[in-house]
Design an enzyme around this catalytic site. Structure first.
Site, PDB file in Angstrom:
ATOM      1  N   SER A   1       0.861  -1.170   0.000  1.00  0.00           N
ATOM      2  CA  SER A   1       0.000   0.000   0.000  1.00  0.00           C
ATOM      3  C   SER A   1       0.902   1.227   0.000  1.00  0.00           C
ATOM      4  O   SER A   1       1.646   1.438   0.962  1.00  0.00           O
ATOM      5  CB  SER A   1      -0.894  -0.030   1.241  1.00  0.00           C
ATOM      6  OG  SER A   1      -1.633   1.166   1.349  1.00  0.00           O
TER       7      SER A   1
ATOM      8  N   GLU B   1     -11.020   1.147  -3.650  1.00  0.00           N
ATOM      9  CA  GLU B   1     -11.389   0.897  -2.259  1.00  0.00           C
ATOM     10  C   GLU B   1     -11.976   2.142  -1.618  1.00  0.00           C
ATOM     11  O   GLU B   1     -11.400   3.227  -1.707  1.00  0.00           O
ATOM     12  CB  GLU B   1     -10.111   0.448  -1.514  1.00  0.00           C
ATOM     13  CG  GLU B   1     -10.308   0.019  -0.073  1.00  0.00           C
ATOM     14  CD  GLU B   1      -8.999  -0.526   0.533  1.00  0.00           C
ATOM     15  OE1 GLU B   1      -8.077  -0.899  -0.227  1.00  0.00           O
ATOM     16  OE2 GLU B   1      -8.890  -0.542   1.765  1.00  0.00           O
TER      17      GLU B   1
ATOM     18  N   GLY C   1      -4.362  -3.988   6.033  1.00  0.00           N
ATOM     19  CA  GLY C   1      -3.396  -3.726   7.097  1.00  0.00           C
ATOM     20  C   GLY C   1      -3.634  -2.369   7.725  1.00  0.00           C
ATOM     21  O   GLY C   1      -4.322  -1.515   7.152  1.00  0.00           O
TER      22      GLY C   1
ATOM     23  N   ASP D   1      -7.044   3.352  -3.391  1.00  0.00           N
ATOM     24  CA  ASP D   1      -7.778   3.442  -2.113  1.00  0.00           C
ATOM     25  C   ASP D   1      -7.952   4.911  -1.747  1.00  0.00           C
ATOM     26  O   ASP D   1      -6.971   5.633  -1.576  1.00  0.00           O
ATOM     27  CB  ASP D   1      -6.994   2.705  -1.007  1.00  0.00           C
ATOM     28  CG  ASP D   1      -7.751   2.673   0.331  1.00  0.00           C
ATOM     29  OD1 ASP D   1      -8.869   3.212   0.412  1.00  0.00           O
ATOM     30  OD2 ASP D   1      -7.198   2.102   1.302  1.00  0.00           O
TER      31      ASP D   1
ATOM     32  N   LYS E   1     -10.283  -6.431   7.699  1.00  0.00           N
ATOM     33  CA  LYS E   1      -9.285  -6.129   8.726  1.00  0.00           C
ATOM     34  C   LYS E   1      -9.900  -6.628  10.028  1.00  0.00           C
ATOM     35  O   LYS E   1     -10.937  -6.102  10.460  1.00  0.00           O
ATOM     36  CB  LYS E   1      -9.037  -4.624   8.826  1.00  0.00           C
ATOM     37  CG  LYS E   1      -8.372  -4.011   7.605  1.00  0.00           C
ATOM     38  CD  LYS E   1      -8.227  -2.511   7.755  1.00  0.00           C
ATOM     39  CE  LYS E   1      -7.563  -1.918   6.523  1.00  0.00           C
ATOM     40  NZ  LYS E   1      -7.608  -0.438   6.531  1.00  0.00           N
TER      41      LYS E   1
ATOM     42  N   ASP F   1     -13.894  -1.077   2.750  1.00  0.00           N
ATOM     43  CA  ASP F   1     -13.004  -1.230   3.898  1.00  0.00           C
ATOM     44  C   ASP F   1     -13.748  -0.654   5.111  1.00  0.00           C
ATOM     45  O   ASP F   1     -14.482  -1.379   5.812  1.00  0.00           O
ATOM     46  CB  ASP F   1     -11.673  -0.500   3.589  1.00  0.00           C
ATOM     47  CG  ASP F   1     -10.697  -0.415   4.764  1.00  0.00           C
ATOM     48  OD1 ASP F   1     -11.042  -0.850   5.879  1.00  0.00           O
ATOM     49  OD2 ASP F   1      -9.573   0.109   4.586  1.00  0.00           O
TER      50      ASP F   1
ATOM     51  N   LYS G   1      -2.796   5.127  -2.880  1.00  0.00           N
ATOM     52  CA  LYS G   1      -3.696   6.003  -2.126  1.00  0.00           C
ATOM     53  C   LYS G   1      -4.012   7.218  -2.990  1.00  0.00           C
ATOM     54  O   LYS G   1      -3.113   7.806  -3.606  1.00  0.00           O
ATOM     55  CB  LYS G   1      -3.018   6.453  -0.826  1.00  0.00           C
ATOM     56  CG  LYS G   1      -2.820   5.316   0.167  1.00  0.00           C
ATOM     57  CD  LYS G   1      -4.143   4.849   0.755  1.00  0.00           C
ATOM     58  CE  LYS G   1      -3.921   3.819   1.849  1.00  0.00           C
ATOM     59  NZ  LYS G   1      -5.179   3.427   2.502  1.00  0.00           N
TER      60      LYS G   1
ATOM     61  N   LYS H   1      -1.235  -0.986  -4.270  1.00  0.00           N
ATOM     62  CA  LYS H   1      -2.395  -0.153  -3.929  1.00  0.00           C
ATOM     63  C   LYS H   1      -1.922   1.291  -3.856  1.00  0.00           C
ATOM     64  O   LYS H   1      -0.928   1.587  -3.184  1.00  0.00           O
ATOM     65  CB  LYS H   1      -2.964  -0.636  -2.595  1.00  0.00           C
ATOM     66  CG  LYS H   1      -3.983   0.269  -1.942  1.00  0.00           C
ATOM     67  CD  LYS H   1      -4.775  -0.500  -0.904  1.00  0.00           C
ATOM     68  CE  LYS H   1      -4.747   0.183   0.451  1.00  0.00           C
ATOM     69  NZ  LYS H   1      -5.587  -0.527   1.436  1.00  0.00           N
TER      70      LYS H   1
END
Ligand code: OSB
Ligand code: MG
Length: 374
Positions: A138, A216, A293, A191, A265, A241, A166, A164
């Site tokens: 990530s 996400e 995570g 995400d 998670k 998420d 952000k 991933k």
């Protein structure tokens, strides 16, 4: 049978190798709550609370979790007999709202205790079927699209099976496009950590052309209805998420069509009982899941790796090796990733599969509380 004699709660400070920036905030040094659970049988286990420093991901923080564990969670389990760890969840839900991460830290620790007591690896106790877990990275928001493309390329070269990215308004299309141009066939996803609203649907639909595995949590942390509207307007799968805090929310996601993938998670859903229930439900209805995570130390990672060994965790998890986060982890051995982008599930030893470096934890500890059965 589990009956806890004590829980030792510690806060440690652990600097990240580099600050991690997401749409809702930045963190440079983690404040991590570690728990050491002592069972009457002599079995022990360490666990981790994944609550953040600031209530930007969920309403919980390490400070609220500390109070919740001390005042509400620990008194419900200390000295109480549980036939099996799957029974703890119901005890922690009865007339006790919220505080999922605080509950999860204790509930998961009790699965760790049960594994140690039974002399089996945690993954086996959970019903895992995998010996190795596919690993993704990530990447926090970077300074420029070119910088992101470089980081993404380096990650793929290292073996990571998924990158991933952000995103947030102003750091989205150009960034993801730069990564896609550098890596035409890599597994990429974005995400947003709630950074958008339905008014951004047209912009988010432009991501469709970049062939992402998923996007996400684009919309609000507790939203399902608007995600359903957005999913109707996107070709790319939405992965939820923040919005999935229980089995019921996962069922609602499917009923409403609010997403097609779930990032599980265990801290966010109150622990392993709930995680396994969500996993099993998703498996039945054809929703793939992966393990997210929360910038955990090597203690939290042990729990995530064990969970990710279950059958329907078919997509690479945010389970990077220790060195991606820390100069030095608090466990031995540290978590490592092989060149093929997989991490071994520690099936050769009972319990959580790693040892805590107590000397190092003591040196990093800034506060400590010992909770005992009355
Ligand atoms: O949204 O998945 C997230 C870290 C902190 C809070 C929220 C998230 C994240 C990550 C980190 O993406 C994943 C990791 O631990 O490597
Ligand atoms: Mg996320």
């Amino acid at each position: 049978m589990i009956r806890l004699d004590s829980i030792t709660l510690r806060e440690i400070r652990l600097p990240l190798r580099e600050p991690f920036r997401i749409s809702s905030g930045v963190v440079a040094e983690r404040r991590i709550a570690l728990l050491e659970l002592q069972d009457a049988s002599g079995a022990t286990a360490w666990s981790e609370c994944v609550a953040g420093e600031w209530p930007n991901y969920s309403s919980e923080t390490i400070d609220t979790a500390w109070i919740a564990i001390e005042a509400y969670v620990a008194p419900r389990v200390l000295g109480v007999r549980f036939d099996k760890p799957a029974d703890v969840h119901a005890t922690l839900e009865r007339d006790f709202r919220g505080h999922q991460m605080a509950k999860a830290a204790v509930e998961m620790g009790m699965w760790g205790v049960a594994a140690a007591q039974a002399g089996v690896p945690l993954a086996q106790l959970l019903g895992g079927i995998r010996e190795r877990i596919a690993v993704g990275i990530s990447l926090g928001i970077q300074g420029s699209p070119a910088a992101l493309a470089d980081r993404a390329s380096a990650a793929i070269a290292e073996g990571y099976q998924k990158v991933k990215i952000k995103i947030e308004p102003g750091h989205d299309l150009d960034y993801v496009r730069a990564a896609r141009e550098a890596l035409p066939s890599a597994e990429l996803m974005a995400d947003a950590n709630n950074a958008y609203t339905l008014a951004d649907a047209a912009l988010l639909a432009e991501l469709d052309s970049l062939d992402l595995m998923m996007i996400e949590q684009p919309l609000a942390h507790d939203d399902l209805v608007r995600h359903a509207e957005l999913q109707r307007r996107l070709r790319t799968a939405i992965c939820l998420d923040e919005s999935i805090t229980s089995l019921e929310r996962a069922q609602d996601m499917v009923t409403l069509g609010a997403g097609r993938i779930i990032n599980i998670k265990p801290g966010r859903v109150g622990g392993f009982h709930s995680s396994i229930a969500i996993h099993n439900y998703c498996q039945r209805v054809g929703i793939p899941v992966w393990c997210g995570g929360m910038l955990e130390s090597g203690v939290g990672r042990a729990y995530n790796v064990a969970l990710a060994s279950l059958a329907n965790f078919t997509l690479p998890g945010d389970l990077s090796p220790s060195r991606r986060y820390w100069q030095q982890d608090v466990v031995t051995p540290e978590w490592t990733m092989a060149e093929d982008g997989t991490m071994a599930v520690p099936l050769d030893r009972p319990g959580i599969g790693v040892d805590v470096d107590l000397e190092r934890v003591n040196a990093l500890t800034v506060r400590r509380a010992v909770l005992r059965a009355l």
